[in-house]
Design a protein around this motif. Structure first.
Motif, PDB file in Angstrom:
ATOM      1  N   ARG A  20       0.832  -1.206   0.000  1.00  0.00           N
ATOM      2  CA  ARG A  20       0.000   0.000   0.000  1.00  0.00           C
ATOM      3  C   ARG A  20       0.862   1.250   0.000  1.00  0.00           C
ATOM      4  O   ARG A  20       0.580   2.220  -0.708  1.00  0.00           O
ATOM      5  CB  ARG A  20      -0.934   0.007   1.219  1.00  0.00           C
ATOM      6  N   VAL A  21       1.923   1.254   0.814  1.00  0.00           N
ATOM      7  CA  VAL A  21       2.825   2.411   0.866  1.00  0.00           C
ATOM      8  C   VAL A  21       3.458   2.648  -0.501  1.00  0.00           C
ATOM      9  O   VAL A  21       3.435   3.763  -1.036  1.00  0.00           O
ATOM     10  CB  VAL A  21       3.921   2.207   1.930  1.00  0.00           C
ATOM     11  N   ALA A  22       4.032   1.590  -1.089  1.00  0.00           N
ATOM     12  CA  ALA A  22       4.722   1.733  -2.377  1.00  0.00           C
ATOM     13  C   ALA A  22       3.760   2.142  -3.477  1.00  0.00           C
ATOM     14  O   ALA A  22       4.097   2.965  -4.339  1.00  0.00           O
ATOM     15  CB  ALA A  22       5.429   0.427  -2.737  1.00  0.00           C
ATOM     16  N   TYR A  23       2.555   1.600  -3.473  1.00  0.00           N
ATOM     17  CA  TYR A  23       1.574   1.935  -4.499  1.00  0.00           C
ATOM     18  C   TYR A  23       1.105   3.384  -4.364  1.00  0.00           C
ATOM     19  O   TYR A  23       0.970   4.106  -5.358  1.00  0.00           O
ATOM     20  CB  TYR A  23       0.384   0.984  -4.395  1.00  0.00           C
ATOM     21  N   ALA A  24       0.868   3.831  -3.139  1.00  0.00           N
ATOM     22  CA  ALA A  24       0.427   5.214  -2.924  1.00  0.00           C
ATOM     23  C   ALA A  24       1.503   6.210  -3.346  1.00  0.00           C
ATOM     24  O   ALA A  24       1.190   7.283  -3.859  1.00  0.00           O
ATOM     25  CB  ALA A  24       0.048   5.424  -1.469  1.00  0.00           C
ATOM     26  N   ASP A 104     -10.262   1.300   0.266  1.00  0.00           N
ATOM     27  CA  ASP A 104     -10.570   2.553  -0.417  1.00  0.00           C
ATOM     28  C   ASP A 104      -9.839   3.759   0.150  1.00  0.00           C
ATOM     29  O   ASP A 104     -10.068   4.891  -0.265  1.00  0.00           O
ATOM     30  CB  ASP A 104     -12.076   2.805  -0.446  1.00  0.00           C
ATOM     31  N   GLN A 105      -8.923   3.530   1.081  1.00  0.00           N
ATOM     32  CA  GLN A 105      -8.080   4.611   1.587  1.00  0.00           C
ATOM     33  C   GLN A 105      -7.236   5.204   0.465  1.00  0.00           C
ATOM     34  O   GLN A 105      -6.971   6.411   0.429  1.00  0.00           O
ATOM     35  CB  GLN A 105      -7.173   4.049   2.698  1.00  0.00           C
ATOM     36  N   VAL A 106      -6.795   4.351  -0.461  1.00  0.00           N
ATOM     37  CA  VAL A 106      -5.983   4.804  -1.594  1.00  0.00           C
ATOM     38  C   VAL A 106      -6.873   4.811  -2.837  1.00  0.00           C
ATOM     39  O   VAL A 106      -6.726   3.978  -3.732  1.00  0.00           O
ATOM     40  CB  VAL A 106      -4.754   3.897  -1.795  1.00  0.00           C
ATOM     41  N   ARG A 122       4.532  14.493  -2.226  1.00  0.00           N
ATOM     42  CA  ARG A 122       3.682  13.300  -2.264  1.00  0.00           C
ATOM     43  C   ARG A 122       4.107  12.283  -1.209  1.00  0.00           C
ATOM     44  O   ARG A 122       3.271  11.754  -0.466  1.00  0.00           O
ATOM     45  CB  ARG A 122       3.745  12.672  -3.653  1.00  0.00           C
ATOM     46  N   THR A 123       5.393  12.029  -1.134  1.00  0.00           N
ATOM     47  CA  THR A 123       5.896  11.044  -0.185  1.00  0.00           C
ATOM     48  C   THR A 123       5.662  11.492   1.251  1.00  0.00           C
ATOM     49  O   THR A 123       5.243  10.691   2.101  1.00  0.00           O
ATOM     50  CB  THR A 123       7.388  10.780  -0.427  1.00  0.00           C
ATOM     51  N   ALA A 124       5.896  12.754   1.546  1.00  0.00           N
ATOM     52  CA  ALA A 124       5.688  13.270   2.904  1.00  0.00           C
ATOM     53  C   ALA A 124       4.229  13.127   3.306  1.00  0.00           C
ATOM     54  O   ALA A 124       3.919  12.690   4.427  1.00  0.00           O
ATOM     55  CB  ALA A 124       6.132  14.727   2.994  1.00  0.00           C
ATOM     56  N   TRP A 125       3.314  13.486   2.405  1.00  0.00           N
ATOM     57  CA  TRP A 125       1.889  13.400   2.737  1.00  0.00           C
ATOM     58  C   TRP A 125       1.443  11.946   2.888  1.00  0.00           C
ATOM     59  O   TRP A 125       0.722  11.606   3.839  1.00  0.00           O
ATOM     60  CB  TRP A 125       1.052  14.087   1.663  1.00  0.00           C
ATOM     61  N   VAL A 126       1.850  11.097   1.959  1.00  0.00           N
ATOM     62  CA  VAL A 126       1.451   9.694   2.012  1.00  0.00           C
ATOM     63  C   VAL A 126       1.921   9.043   3.315  1.00  0.00           C
ATOM     64  O   VAL A 126       1.148   8.378   4.006  1.00  0.00           O
ATOM     65  CB  VAL A 126       2.011   8.927   0.795  1.00  0.00           C
ATOM     66  N   LEU A 127       3.169   9.251   3.646  1.00  0.00           N
ATOM     67  CA  LEU A 127       3.718   8.586   4.826  1.00  0.00           C
ATOM     68  C   LEU A 127       3.123   9.120   6.122  1.00  0.00           C
ATOM     69  O   LEU A 127       2.806   8.350   7.038  1.00  0.00           O
ATOM     70  CB  LEU A 127       5.241   8.725   4.849  1.00  0.00           C
ATOM     71  N   HIS A 128       2.956  10.447   6.211  1.00  0.00           N
ATOM     72  CA  HIS A 128       2.447  11.018   7.462  1.00  0.00           C
ATOM     73  C   HIS A 128       0.926  10.971   7.555  1.00  0.00           C
ATOM     74  O   HIS A 128       0.359  10.427   8.510  1.00  0.00           O
ATOM     75  CB  HIS A 128       2.915  12.464   7.639  1.00  0.00           C
TER      76      HIS A 128
END
Length: 298
Positions: A20-24, A104-106, A122-128
Motif C-alpha cells: 500500500r505504501v509503495a503503491y500510494a 478505499d483509503q488509496v 507526495r511522499t511526505a503526505w502519504v507517509l504522514h
C-alpha cells in the motif's frame, strides 16, 4: 529473529502495508510489487549483517525510500507520455476474499490528485497523513529536516483537500450511482446518464499511445455522456461486457472482451453524482492489473 524463516514470516505479515505504501507513492501496481520484492532482498542482506528487530518499521522506511526513488525516475518518463497519464488501477471483485492488500483509503481519485505534487510532497503526505508515520521517520525517507517535511506535507494536504471530495460517500451510495451510470450508458439513455453526472464532470482517458483514447480531458455532462454512450455501445457491439468491480476499493466499471481487459473506469462520486470519470485503456497497465489480480485471488 533467529533465522530466515522467521524473518520471512515477519515480512509476509508486513507485506500488505508495504505494498500500500509503495503503491500510494508510485501510483503503479507493477512498480509497487517490484519495490517490495527488492526490499525483501535488502532485508535479508541487512539482517545477515546486523539482525533487524522490528521488521515492519525497517521495511516501511526502506520501501518508502525505494518508492520515492522510483517515482523520481518515473516523473522523467511521464513527461514524454502520449496523452494523459493515469495511475495503474487496482481491480478486485466485490468480496472480502480478494481484498488482500488495498482498501478505499488509496482511492483512484486521490492518486490522480497526488500526481500534481512533487515527489517529496507526495511522499511526505502519504507517509504522514495516510500511513501515520512520525515526521522524524518521514524526514529519514525524504532526506529533509523534520521541519521541512512538515511544510511539504502541509502544502500537499491543501492540494489533496482542494482536489478530492470533501464528503466521503458511503459504499452503498457509491455503488448505486455506478449502477445507474452503467445502466444508462449501456442502454444509450442520454438524459438518464446526464442525471447522474455533475454538470462540470471531467473525463480523462489513458491509452498510453497504443489504443484509442482522448488526448486531453473532456468537460461537461452532455459531452461526457455522449462519449461514454458511444464508446460503451461500440464495445458492446463487439461482444464486450461491462461489470461493476472494485477499482481501488470503490465500485467502478471493468470492460472485458475475449478474456482481456479493455478498459477500467474509475468513477468519483461527489454529492450523489459522478464528478470524475477516469478511463484506463493502456494495454501495459491493464495487463499488470489482470496478472496481479489473478495472483491475489484465492
Amino acid at each position: 529473529m533467529s533465522d530466515e524463516a522467521e524473518l520471512a514470516v515477519a515480512y509476509t505479515r508486513a507485506r500488505p502495508r508495504l505494498v500500500r505504501v509503495a503503491y500510494a507513492v508510485t501510483g503503479s501496481v507493477a512498480e509497487a510489487e517490484d519495490v517490495v520484492s527488492d526490499c525483501w532482498l535488502r532485508l535479508v542482506a541487512a539482517h545477515a549483517a546486523d539482525p533487524v528487530q522490528d521488521v515492519e518499521s525497517w521495511a516501511t522506511v526502506t520501501v518508502a525510500r525505494r518508492a520515492l526513488d522510483t517515482l523520481r525516475s518515473a516523473r522523467v518518463r511521464r513527461e514524454t507520455y502520449v496523452g494523459s497519464w493515469l495511475p495503474e488501477p487496482w481491480v478486485e471483485s466485490p468480496g472480502p476474499a480478494d481484498r488482500v492488500t488495498l482498501d478505499d483509503q488509496v482511492s483512484f481519485a486521490l492518486l490522480v490528485v497526488l500526481e500534481r505534487l512533487s515527489p517529496a510532497e507526495r511522499t511526505a503526505w502519504v507517509l504522514h497523513d495516510l500511513f501515520g508515520m512520525e515526521f522524524p521517520e518521514v524526514a529519514r525517507v525524504v532526506g529533509r529536516s523534520s521541519a521541512a517535511v512538515r511544510q511539504l506535507a502541509a502544502r500537499a494536504r491543501k492540494h489533496v483537500t482542494d482536489g478530492t471530495p470533501r464528503v466521503r460517500v458511503d459504499h452503498a451510495t457509491h455503488e448505486a450511482v455506478v449502477a445507474a451510470f452503467k445502466l444508462a450508458a449501456t442502454r444509450g439513455d442520454l438524459p438518464a446518464l446526464m442525471s447522474v453526472l455533475d454538470p462540470d464532470v471531467t473525463l480523462t482517458s489513458d491509452g498510453g499511445g497504443q489504443v484509442a483514447a482522448i488526448r486531453h480531458p473532456m468537460h461537461g455532462a452532455e459531452q461526457v455522456a455522449r462519449f461514454m454512450i458511444i464508446g460503451i455501445g461500440l464495445l458492446a457491439d463487439a461482444g464486450h461486457d461491462a461489470t461493476i468491480e472494485l477499482v481501488n476499493g470503490r465500485p467502478g466499471l471493468v470492460i472485458t472482451g475475449a478474456g482481456k481487459y479493455d478498459s477500467v473506469i474509475s468513477l468519483t462520486v461527489d454529492n450523489g453524482v459522478v464528478s470524475r470519470v477516469d478511463v484506463v485503456r493502456a494495454p501495459d497497465k491493464l495487463a499488470i492489473t489482470r496478472r496481479l489480480r489473478a495472483w491475489r485471488s484465492p
